[in-house]
Design a protein around this motif. Structure first.
Motif, PDB file in Angstrom:
ATOM      1  N   GLN A  19       0.831  -1.206   0.000  1.00  0.00           N
ATOM      2  CA  GLN A  19       0.000   0.000   0.000  1.00  0.00           C
ATOM      3  C   GLN A  19       0.867   1.257   0.000  1.00  0.00           C
ATOM      4  OE1 GLN A  19      -3.241   0.426  -0.443  1.00  0.00           O
ATOM      5  NE2 GLN A  19      -2.833   2.632  -0.386  1.00  0.00           N
ATOM      6  N   TRP A  20       1.969   1.217   0.736  1.00  0.00           N
ATOM      7  CA  TRP A  20       2.878   2.360   0.744  1.00  0.00           C
ATOM      8  C   TRP A  20       3.428   2.621  -0.648  1.00  0.00           C
ATOM      9  CZ3 TRP A  20       7.945   3.080  -0.655  1.00  0.00           C
ATOM     10  CH2 TRP A  20       8.518   4.315  -0.293  1.00  0.00           C
ATOM     11  N   SER A  38       0.715   4.339  -2.692  1.00  0.00           N
ATOM     12  CA  SER A  38       0.503   5.716  -2.252  1.00  0.00           C
ATOM     13  C   SER A  38       1.683   6.599  -2.630  1.00  0.00           C
ATOM     14  CB  SER A  38       0.284   5.755  -0.734  1.00  0.00           C
ATOM     15  OG  SER A  38      -0.864   5.009  -0.378  1.00  0.00           O
ATOM     16  N   THR A  70      -9.153  -0.164  -1.656  1.00  0.00           N
ATOM     17  CA  THR A  70      -9.020  -0.139  -0.198  1.00  0.00           C
ATOM     18  C   THR A  70     -10.349   0.163   0.475  1.00  0.00           C
ATOM     19  OG1 THR A  70      -8.423   2.212  -0.203  1.00  0.00           O
ATOM     20  CG2 THR A  70      -6.625   0.617  -0.339  1.00  0.00           C
ATOM     21  N   TRP A 110     -10.657   3.373   2.571  1.00  0.00           N
ATOM     22  CA  TRP A 110      -9.739   3.682   3.675  1.00  0.00           C
ATOM     23  C   TRP A 110      -8.605   4.582   3.197  1.00  0.00           C
ATOM     24  CZ3 TRP A 110     -11.081   2.747   8.520  1.00  0.00           C
ATOM     25  CH2 TRP A 110     -12.045   1.763   8.755  1.00  0.00           C
ATOM     26  N   PHE A 111      -8.232   4.446   1.917  1.00  0.00           N
ATOM     27  CA  PHE A 111      -7.235   5.314   1.310  1.00  0.00           C
ATOM     28  C   PHE A 111      -7.804   5.826  -0.010  1.00  0.00           C
ATOM     29  CE2 PHE A 111      -4.932   2.244   3.871  1.00  0.00           C
ATOM     30  CZ  PHE A 111      -4.015   3.013   4.562  1.00  0.00           C
ATOM     31  N   LYS A 112      -7.147   6.826  -0.582  1.00  0.00           N
ATOM     32  CA  LYS A 112      -7.541   7.306  -1.899  1.00  0.00           C
ATOM     33  C   LYS A 112      -6.976   6.337  -2.937  1.00  0.00           C
ATOM     34  CE  LYS A 112      -7.538  11.529  -3.096  1.00  0.00           C
ATOM     35  NZ  LYS A 112      -7.165  12.918  -3.419  1.00  0.00           N
ATOM     36  N   ASP A 113      -7.842   5.653  -3.646  1.00  0.00           N
ATOM     37  CA  ASP A 113      -7.380   4.674  -4.632  1.00  0.00           C
ATOM     38  C   ASP A 113      -7.031   5.368  -5.945  1.00  0.00           C
ATOM     39  OD1 ASP A 113      -7.705   2.421  -3.002  1.00  0.00           O
ATOM     40  OD2 ASP A 113      -9.844   2.353  -3.438  1.00  0.00           O
TER      41      ASP A 113
END
Length: 358
Positions: free
Chosen positions: A37-38, A41, A157, A160-163
């Motif tokens: 995920q990092w 992002s 996600t 939960w995060f900006k995809d």
């Protein structure tokens, strides 16, 4: 060309707060999820910046502009939560974003599940590196499971995060990209923890309905005909697969048969599926990618991947039709099922006479 068989969809399986409570193996799993995920992002760049200041190829520029159009359509016409999603682009430099492991016992269609914080049980386990997925798969095979590892283009996600838009699925046709984005955004609007079959079938139904509406809004009648033809071929193929799965389910429940007898009949059923698929390919003029699909292992785990997406699809399509295409009504009625168990939802969607009061 059958669209679904190019990829599956996956959710981010993150649980940073619980790492300290987990076993070493679980810590390793969540650590790789966090690293993956990092990476996404960190590599994501705003689409607006790329279009203004970057130097994307003509093909990529057109695709990014299309994404912006689809996001607007999703928000205004489908009432999907697209405002904060898919406004960035990320090139991972690889063909797949995630590799997903599916498993089931040799003589059962009961899919193995894994539990995750916040989202409950899912029928698969995702890895950002293929070698780690294969390592998990080998462990499951040694335990006697049928196993399937599939490369996944799409990654979400669940808000939960900006995809971002990924290079792994930016090469799809316009209608396929529209369906995919609408599918993933549907997860963000309605998601029931621990009910993979409901979530995937509902998102697939809304994604396809959304793609049809977008094509009609653009007056793309030829593309709509091609898209509908693809769906008909896909459904015919999937029906063969689900029928095979149903026969195997009855076979496994027959306690009169020995292990060797079950193994023999299982092989015969899978051979029969291939023969039927070849016949279907001829019927539709050779456009079904039979050789490509059967090039990978076909077993209980592989058959289950299709059941997850399509067993409940007819029920959701009837729901859309009963609301005369009003997606707000569809989301409202589907949302009422949250109070039910997954088995009760399945019964309602599979039985034509069953209804859910608005």
């Amino acid at each position: 060309m059958v669209r679904h068989f190019r990829s599956l969809k996956a959710w981010a399986l993150l649980g940073f707060g619980l790492l300290a409570l987990a076993s070493c193996r679980t810590v390793s799993f969540y650590a790789q999820a966090a690293r993956g995920q990092w990476e996404i992002s960190n590599k994501a760049r705003p689409i607006d910046d790329l279009l203004r200041n970057g130097q994307p190829s003509d093909r990529l520029r057109r695709k990014l502009e299309l994404v912006q159009e689809l996001r607007s359509f999703a928000t205004k016409d489908l009432r999907l939560p697209a405002a904060a999603q898919y406004d960035c682009y990320c090139d991972l430099g690889r063909k797949y974003a995630v590799w997903v492991v599916f498993a089931a016992p040799e003589f059962s269609m009961e899919a193995k599940t894994w539990w995750y914080p916040l989202i409950g049980s899912l029928k698969y386990r995702g890895f950002f590196k293929q070698k780690e997925a294969e390592k998990e798969a080998e462990s499951l095979r040694k335990a006697g499971h049928d196993v399937y590892v599939g490369g996944v283009e799409a990654y979400s996600t669940l808000g939960w995060f900006k995809d971002p838009i990924l290079n792994t699925f930016s090469g799809r046709t316009d209608e396929d990209l529209a369906e995919l984005l609408f599918h993933e955004l549907t997860h963000q609007r309605l998601f029931f923890s621990g009910d993979t079959d409901f979530n995937e079938a509902f998102a697939t139904a809304v994604g396809q309905e959304g793609a049809r509406r977008w094509l009609r809004s653009k007056g793309m009648t030829r593309q709509l005909r091609v898209y509908e033809a693809d769906l008909r071929l896909e459904r015919a193929f999937i029906q063969l697969i689900l029928q095979t799965r149903g026969r195997l389910e009855k076979l496994y429940a027959d306690h009169r048969l020995s292990v060797e007898q079950k193994r023999t009949v299982k092989t015969e059923e899978l051979d029969r599926l291939r023969q039927q698929s070849e016949a279907l390919k001829e019927q539709f003029g050779g456009s079904l990618p039979v050789e490509k699909w059967f090039a990978k292992p076909v077993n209980n785990a592989r058959l289950n991947t299709l059941a997850t997406y399509y067993d409940l699809m007819p029920g959701f399509e009837k729901l859309i039709a009963s609301e005369h295409g009003d997606l707000e009504g569809v989301f409202r009625r589907a949302g009422l099922m949250k109070a039910l168990s997954s088995q009760e939802r399945k019964r309602i969607l599979l039985e034509p006479a069953a209804t859910l009061s608005p």
